[in-house]
Design a protein around this motif. Structure first.
Motif, PDB file in Angstrom:
ATOM      1  N   LEU A  39       1.491   0.640  11.513  1.00 35.63           N
ATOM      2  CA  LEU A  39       1.160   1.273   9.943  1.00 35.63           C
ATOM      3  C   LEU A  39      -0.307   0.633   9.801  1.00 35.63           C
ATOM      4  O   LEU A  39      -0.355  -0.465   9.500  1.00 35.63           O
ATOM      5  CB  LEU A  39       2.166   0.874   8.973  1.00 35.63           C
ATOM      6  N   TYR A  55      -1.165   3.990   6.142  1.00 37.87           N
ATOM      7  CA  TYR A  55      -0.445   3.496   5.320  1.00 37.87           C
ATOM      8  C   TYR A  55      -1.463   3.456   3.970  1.00 37.87           C
ATOM      9  O   TYR A  55      -2.413   2.213   3.966  1.00 37.87           O
ATOM     10  CB  TYR A  55      -0.135   2.099   5.822  1.00 37.87           C
ATOM     11  N   THR A 107       8.118   3.887   2.609  1.00 36.27           N
ATOM     12  CA  THR A 107       7.778   3.382   3.994  1.00 36.27           C
ATOM     13  C   THR A 107       8.704   3.840   5.023  1.00 36.27           C
ATOM     14  O   THR A 107       8.307   4.459   5.888  1.00 36.27           O
ATOM     15  CB  THR A 107       7.585   1.807   4.020  1.00 36.27           C
TER      16      THR A 107
END
Length: 312
Positions: A84, A122, A204
């Motif tokens: 990420l 991210y 996430t």
């Protein structure tokens, strides 16, 4: 402690479930790809992989991911590894000391050389009035083309963050210091409009699940409207796996982590408990695939687990 000892402690921990418990590594006190850290990162992943474990492994970084790093990650055979790559686009060094171009380069390196290893943009923290301009949203959209998925989120506006920013003469970003992340509705709406044909996720674990083509291990499907931006094929995968636990299973999981069994309620999409810690809730959540909330901190429809500021 050696890498071997750390792995041994992990797999022997009572809360660890082989193939099920999602894992993260070096995500708090350091960055996993710093020069003095990444050898431990790679060795730990290799040790876990050699055990045949297929758990999700989330590696969060804003540092340099090099071609040699990707080559070593690609040799893993079992772990579901997701890198990420954290990017904010914030250029003020008082707020973001790490040059955002590093994340851009790392994401492109992963896109060029990774196949088995999944990569996520991210995008965080997004702060209204700071890094939510149309130009930065367009830049994020451009970067997303190098990722398997994009996850976007707001700011945990803690007292420590506000105190630090005040100490370097940065005006308060928000009024509230809430328990949950602040991410105003108006900012989300503009981002979703710009990403209308690009996989983007509020949570996430949803982005990680999509990147690997599996169901969301946190069971967000059961929460109203969180998944209304997810690709239809991903919703089908999550729907097929989203089954309520039996009462006996739930009671056994609760007892295993010391949760009060009185007052546990199972709703069509989530479980409500009382007097719980985050660690207790996560254990039951990952064991059942259902969202677990404490009744003292209810989730409000449509707000997606976010703070009140910007939604009222």
């Amino acid at each position: 402690m050696s890498d071997e000892q750390a792995v041994d402690q992990l797999v022997r921990h009572p809360a660890f479930r082989a193939h099920d418990t999602p894992l993260q590594i070096f995500n708090r006190a350091t960055d996993p790809f710093l020069p003095r850290v990444k050898d431990h990162l790679h060795r730990t992943l290799e040790l876990l992989d050699e055990l045949g474990l297929t758990n999700h492994m989330l590696v969060i970084t804003r540092w340099h991911v090099l071609e040699d790093d990707v080559a070593r990650l690609e040799r893993l055979q079992n772990l579901k590894v997701t890198i990420l790559v954290t990017w904010s686009g914030i250029s003020d060094p008082r707020i973001e000391p790490i040059d955002s171009s590093i994340a851009q380069k790392s994401l492109k390196t992963l896109a060029a050389f990774a196949s088995r290893t999944r990569r996520i943009l991210y995008w965080r923290p997004i702060v209204k009035g700071l890094n939510d301009t149309d130009d930065l949203i367009a830049e994020a959209h451009s970067m997303s083309q190098f990722a398997d998925a994009t996850v976007f989120t707001g700011l945990f506006h803690r007292e420590q963050i506000r105190d630090y920013l005040r100490s370097v003469n940065v005006p308060d970003l928000y009024e509230m210091v809430p328990r949950r992340k602040i991410f105003p509705r108006e900012v989300e709406d503009r981002i979703l409009k710009a990403f209308s044909n690009t996989p983007i996720f509020r949570k996430t674990s949803c982005g990680v699940a999509y990147a690997h083509g599996v169901h969301d291990y946190n069971g967000h499907l059961g929460i109203e409207r969180i998944c209304d931006i997810c690709p239809a094929d991903q919703v089908k995968i999550c729907t097929a796996a989203h089954k309520p636990p039996t009462q006996l299973q739930l009671l056994n999981f609760a007892k295993e982590v010391g949760l009060e069994v009185d007052g546990i309620e199972v709703f069509p999409g989530h479980i409500v408990v009382g007097n719980s810690t985050e660690q207790q809730r996560y254990f039951v959540q990952h064991a059942t695939g259902f969202q677990v909330h404490d009744r003292a901190h209810p989730h409000f429809p449509g707000r997606h687990g976010r703070a009140e500021e910007g939604w009222t």
